[in-house]
Scaffold this active site. Sequence first.
Site, PDB file in Angstrom:
ATOM      1  N   GLU A   1       0.827  -1.207   0.000  1.00 23.72           N
ATOM      2  CA  GLU A   1       0.000   0.000   0.000  1.00 23.72           C
ATOM      3  C   GLU A   1       0.864   1.260   0.000  1.00 23.72           C
ATOM      4  O   GLU A   1       1.878   1.316   0.691  1.00 23.72           O
ATOM      5  CB  GLU A   1      -0.913   0.001   1.246  1.00 23.72           C
ATOM      6  CG  GLU A   1      -1.875  -1.178   1.263  1.00 23.72           C
ATOM      7  CD  GLU A   1      -2.802  -1.193   2.487  1.00 23.72           C
ATOM      8  OE1 GLU A   1      -2.782  -0.228   3.281  1.00 23.72           O
ATOM      9  OE2 GLU A   1      -3.539  -2.187   2.635  1.00 23.72           O
TER      10      GLU A   1
ATOM     11  N   GLU B   1      -8.644   1.497  -4.484  1.00 17.59           N
ATOM     12  CA  GLU B   1      -9.718   1.127  -3.545  1.00 17.59           C
ATOM     13  C   GLU B   1     -10.497   2.359  -3.111  1.00 17.59           C
ATOM     14  O   GLU B   1      -9.917   3.356  -2.666  1.00 17.59           O
ATOM     15  CB  GLU B   1      -9.122   0.408  -2.319  1.00 17.59           C
ATOM     16  CG  GLU B   1     -10.208   0.030  -1.314  1.00 17.59           C
ATOM     17  CD  GLU B   1      -9.772  -0.991  -0.264  1.00 17.59           C
ATOM     18  OE1 GLU B   1      -8.637  -1.504  -0.323  1.00 17.59           O
ATOM     19  OE2 GLU B   1     -10.601  -1.277   0.622  1.00 17.59           O
TER      20      GLU B   1
END
Length: 279
Positions: A115, A182
Amino acid sequence: MRITISDIKEMKANGAKIPMITAYDYTSARIVDEIGLPIILVGDSLGQVVLGYDSTIPVTVEDMVHHIKAVVRGTQKAHIVGDMPFMSYQTNSYDALRNAGRLLQEAGAQSVKLEGGVTMAPTVQRLVSRGIPVMGHIGLTPQSVNQLGGYKVQGKTVKAAVRLMEDARALEDAGAFAVVLECVPEDLSALITEKLSIPTIGIGAGPNCDGQVQVFHDMLGILSDFKPKHTKQYTNLNDIIRGSIQQYAEEVRGIKFPTSEHSYRLNPEILSELSQQVT
Ligand code: KIV
């Protein structure tokens, strides 16, 4: 031969949409692989849906290695992406290399996901230059939930949207082979998808991404109390599982299960001899 990162990049070039799903164990991975999905993500979401934590933060490299191994054993064709858990790569690029290396060498994944955008780009570059393919993940990054102040849609202002575009470009420049978006507004993910040459994989990012990813337990309705807006529940396994287990318990209590259909019998001659011997 498993699906490679070149195959995945080619899918974007050919305009073929990419379906990806999470799996965490041998059985579910085997089903997904037999159906023919090209990518399985062993996500750190296993912290919530398999291990019962309330976030992905407690998940360890050991947890990931354990579950990736099971998924690898259940699959032959799918490309397996192993998620790098919290603090396995944010500390420094040496840790990142060691831990990513474990996910490939020990667990058997073909690539890793981590991430972060601009700030993680040097780490991505280091991994890629050492032969470890990396899938990026930007937008809502669950490992930063405490920093983000909750699970919220990202990139809603011009400033935040520009920053997300910069994150996506930084990952592409660093050599990532794909990037998960996301909880990103669909217009923004469409723009990012258009500007990048590598595939975007959306979750809560609209239909214009090159691929989609869903969490296995969410899309199959295994847990009844969690239904995020971006999940389509294709079935309600919770009801099916509950109904079946309730019926089983009732049949055991009512001596309706097992029947002779599910039982083994002695050969009659052995039974008769046994009856004479056992008084
Ligand atoms: O851990 C996970 O399942 C993920 C997906 C939601 C992309 O990171």
